[in-house]
Design a protein around this motif. Structure first.
Motif, mmCIF file in Angstrom:
data_model
loop_
_atom_site.group_PDB
_atom_site.id
_atom_site.type_symbol
_atom_site.label_atom_id
_atom_site.label_comp_id
_atom_site.label_asym_id
_atom_site.label_seq_id
_atom_site.Cartn_x
_atom_site.Cartn_y
_atom_site.Cartn_z
ATOM 1 N N PRO A 90 0.786 -1.247 0.000
ATOM 2 C CA PRO A 90 0.000 0.000 0.000
ATOM 3 C C PRO A 90 0.817 1.296 0.000
ATOM 4 C CG PRO A 90 -0.999 -1.598 1.470
ATOM 5 C CD PRO A 90 0.316 -2.179 1.032
ATOM 6 N N PRO A 91 1.955 1.409 0.714
ATOM 7 C CA PRO A 91 2.708 2.668 0.646
ATOM 8 C C PRO A 91 3.193 3.032 -0.756
ATOM 9 C CG PRO A 91 3.424 1.395 2.541
ATOM 10 C CD PRO A 91 2.518 0.509 1.727
ATOM 11 N N ASP A 92 3.332 2.029 -1.619
ATOM 12 C CA ASP A 92 3.741 2.312 -3.000
ATOM 13 C C ASP A 92 2.760 3.281 -3.672
ATOM 14 O OD1 ASP A 92 5.793 0.545 -2.591
ATOM 15 O OD2 ASP A 92 5.019 -1.000 -3.955
ATOM 16 N N LEU A 93 1.486 3.170 -3.340
ATOM 17 C CA LEU A 93 0.479 4.025 -3.960
ATOM 18 C C LEU A 93 0.784 5.500 -3.702
ATOM 19 C CD1 LEU A 93 -2.650 1.912 -2.989
ATOM 20 C CD2 LEU A 93 -1.452 1.938 -5.192
ATOM 21 N N PHE A 94 1.231 5.810 -2.491
ATOM 22 C CA PHE A 94 1.596 7.183 -2.158
ATOM 23 C C PHE A 94 2.778 7.645 -3.000
ATOM 24 C CE2 PHE A 94 4.451 9.971 0.263
ATOM 25 C CZ PHE A 94 3.641 11.092 0.371
ATOM 26 N N TRP A 95 3.806 6.816 -3.108
ATOM 27 C CA TRP A 95 5.009 7.217 -3.835
ATOM 28 C C TRP A 95 4.771 7.331 -5.324
ATOM 29 C CZ3 TRP A 95 8.270 9.791 -1.263
ATOM 30 C CH2 TRP A 95 8.355 9.596 0.108
ATOM 31 N N TYR A 96 3.828 6.555 -5.858
ATOM 32 C CA TYR A 96 3.444 6.737 -7.261
ATOM 33 C C TYR A 96 2.821 8.121 -7.448
ATOM 34 C CZ TYR A 96 3.947 1.638 -7.674
ATOM 35 O OH TYR A 96 4.412 0.348 -7.660
ATOM 36 N N ALA A 97 1.986 8.529 -6.505
ATOM 37 C CA ALA A 97 1.371 9.859 -6.575
ATOM 38 C C ALA A 97 2.434 10.951 -6.478
ATOM 39 C CB ALA A 97 0.320 10.011 -5.475
ATOM 40 N N VAL A 98 3.435 10.739 -5.639
ATOM 41 C CA VAL A 98 4.532 11.709 -5.523
ATOM 42 C C VAL A 98 5.266 11.823 -6.857
ATOM 43 C CG1 VAL A 98 6.792 12.131 -4.441
ATOM 44 C CG2 VAL A 98 4.832 11.450 -3.034
ATOM 45 N N GLY A 99 5.602 10.712 -7.456
ATOM 46 C CA GLY A 99 6.304 10.730 -8.747
ATOM 47 C C GLY A 99 5.501 11.432 -9.824
ATOM 48 N N ALA A 100 4.205 11.150 -9.892
ATOM 49 C CA ALA A 100 3.356 11.786 -10.899
ATOM 50 C C ALA A 100 3.242 13.284 -10.650
ATOM 51 C CB ALA A 100 1.969 11.136 -10.897
ATOM 52 N N THR A 101 3.133 13.670 -9.394
ATOM 53 C CA THR A 101 3.014 15.087 -9.055
ATOM 54 C C THR A 101 4.289 15.850 -9.389
ATOM 55 O OG1 THR A 101 1.451 14.568 -7.292
ATOM 56 C CG2 THR A 101 2.547 16.705 -7.167
ATOM 57 N N VAL A 102 5.424 15.293 -9.032
ATOM 58 C CA VAL A 102 6.706 15.948 -9.335
ATOM 59 C C VAL A 102 6.907 16.046 -10.850
ATOM 60 C CG1 VAL A 102 9.215 15.709 -9.164
ATOM 61 C CG2 VAL A 102 7.779 15.353 -7.145
ATOM 62 N N ALA A 103 6.625 14.971 -11.578
ATOM 63 C CA ALA A 103 6.778 14.999 -13.036
ATOM 64 C C ALA A 103 5.849 16.040 -13.652
ATOM 65 C CB ALA A 103 6.503 13.615 -13.626
ATOM 66 N N GLY A 104 4.609 16.095 -13.184
ATOM 67 C CA GLY A 104 3.668 17.085 -13.704
ATOM 68 C C GLY A 104 4.110 18.501 -13.399
ATOM 69 N N ALA A 105 4.636 18.726 -12.201
ATOM 70 C CA ALA A 105 5.106 20.068 -11.823
ATOM 71 C C ALA A 105 6.298 20.495 -12.682
ATOM 72 C CB ALA A 105 5.465 20.092 -10.341
ATOM 73 N N VAL A 106 7.231 19.582 -12.906
ATOM 74 C CA VAL A 106 8.394 19.903 -13.753
ATOM 75 C C VAL A 106 7.936 20.170 -15.181
ATOM 76 C CG1 VAL A 106 10.533 18.977 -14.737
ATOM 77 C CG2 VAL A 106 10.055 18.706 -12.289
ATOM 78 N N HIS A 107 7.029 19.363 -15.682
ATOM 79 C CA HIS A 107 6.498 19.543 -17.029
ATOM 80 C C HIS A 107 5.815 20.909 -17.154
ATOM 81 C CE1 HIS A 107 3.753 17.712 -20.406
ATOM 82 N NE2 HIS A 107 4.458 18.723 -20.841
ATOM 83 N N LEU A 108 5.010 21.248 -16.182
ATOM 84 C CA LEU A 108 4.313 22.536 -16.178
ATOM 85 C C LEU A 108 5.325 23.680 -16.137
ATOM 86 C CD1 LEU A 108 1.414 23.586 -16.199
ATOM 87 C CD2 LEU A 108 1.498 23.619 -13.709
ATOM 88 N N TRP A 109 6.345 23.548 -15.305
ATOM 89 C CA TRP A 109 7.382 24.576 -15.214
ATOM 90 C C TRP A 109 8.099 24.735 -16.556
ATOM 91 C CZ3 TRP A 109 12.797 24.172 -15.490
ATOM 92 C CH2 TRP A 109 13.484 25.325 -15.148
ATOM 93 N N CYS A 110 8.398 23.617 -17.230
ATOM 94 C CA CYS A 110 9.075 23.671 -18.519
ATOM 95 C C CYS A 110 8.199 24.336 -19.579
ATOM 96 C CB CYS A 110 9.468 22.267 -18.984
ATOM 97 S SG CYS A 110 10.830 21.544 -18.057
ATOM 98 N N ARG A 111 6.912 24.125 -19.517
ATOM 99 C CA ARG A 111 6.000 24.725 -20.497
ATOM 100 C C ARG A 111 5.916 26.235 -20.361
ATOM 101 N NH1 ARG A 111 0.435 21.568 -21.138
ATOM 102 N NH2 ARG A 111 0.165 23.273 -22.582
ATOM 103 N N PHE A 112 6.005 26.730 -19.137
ATOM 104 C CA PHE A 112 5.810 28.158 -18.910
ATOM 105 C C PHE A 112 7.121 28.927 -18.732
ATOM 106 C CE2 PHE A 112 1.615 26.527 -17.696
ATOM 107 C CZ PHE A 112 0.865 27.291 -18.565
ATOM 108 N N ARG A 113 8.210 28.263 -18.886
ATOM 109 C CA ARG A 113 9.498 28.931 -18.700
ATOM 110 C C ARG A 113 9.900 29.611 -19.967
ATOM 111 N NH1 ARG A 113 14.826 26.820 -19.565
ATOM 112 N NH2 ARG A 113 14.207 24.873 -20.493
#
Length: 113
Positions: A90-113
């Motif tokens: 079950p803790p893996d589910l949390f870390w998958y969400a962390v990975g997706a959130t960080v990737a999305g944030a970096v992607h968003l930052w790259c789009r608006f930079r």
């Protein structure tokens, strides 16, 4: 988003995942690997769908990671275990969400930079 930077990021993600497993042991390596696994799925989604919005890519990567984790409640064929895992944690589910959130944030930052 151009494909070459995404492909380069995918290679870096794989190297980082292998490096974490090689250099560290225990919970840090395991959960960092989980997050990086989802980042790789995120990058593959962006590679296939370069115009995808970061939120949709993040939801897709987290959703696929969660689906694979829940599939571990049943028998995973031995050939696929190195890729998909074999034990539900079950803790893996949390870390998958962390990975997706960080990737999305970096992607968003790259789009608006």
């Amino acid at each position: 988003m151009p494909r070459w930077p995404v492909l380069a990021a995918a290679v870096v993600t794989v190297v980082a995942g292998l490096g974490v497993r090689l250099l560290w042991d225990g919970p840090f390596a395991k959960y960092a690997g989980d997050a990086l696994y989802t980042v790789l799925i995120y990058l593959l989604i962006v590679l296939v769908l370069p115009r995808v919005r970061p939120v949709w890519a993040a939801l897709g990567a987290a959703g696929l990671s969660w689906a694979i984790e829940f599939a571990q409640l049943w028998e995973i064929p031995p050939l696929l275990r190195p890729l998909l895992g074999s034990t539900f944690n079950p803790p893996d589910l949390f870390w998958y969400a962390v990975g997706a959130t960080v990737a999305g944030a970096v992607h968003l930052w790259c789009r608006f930079r």
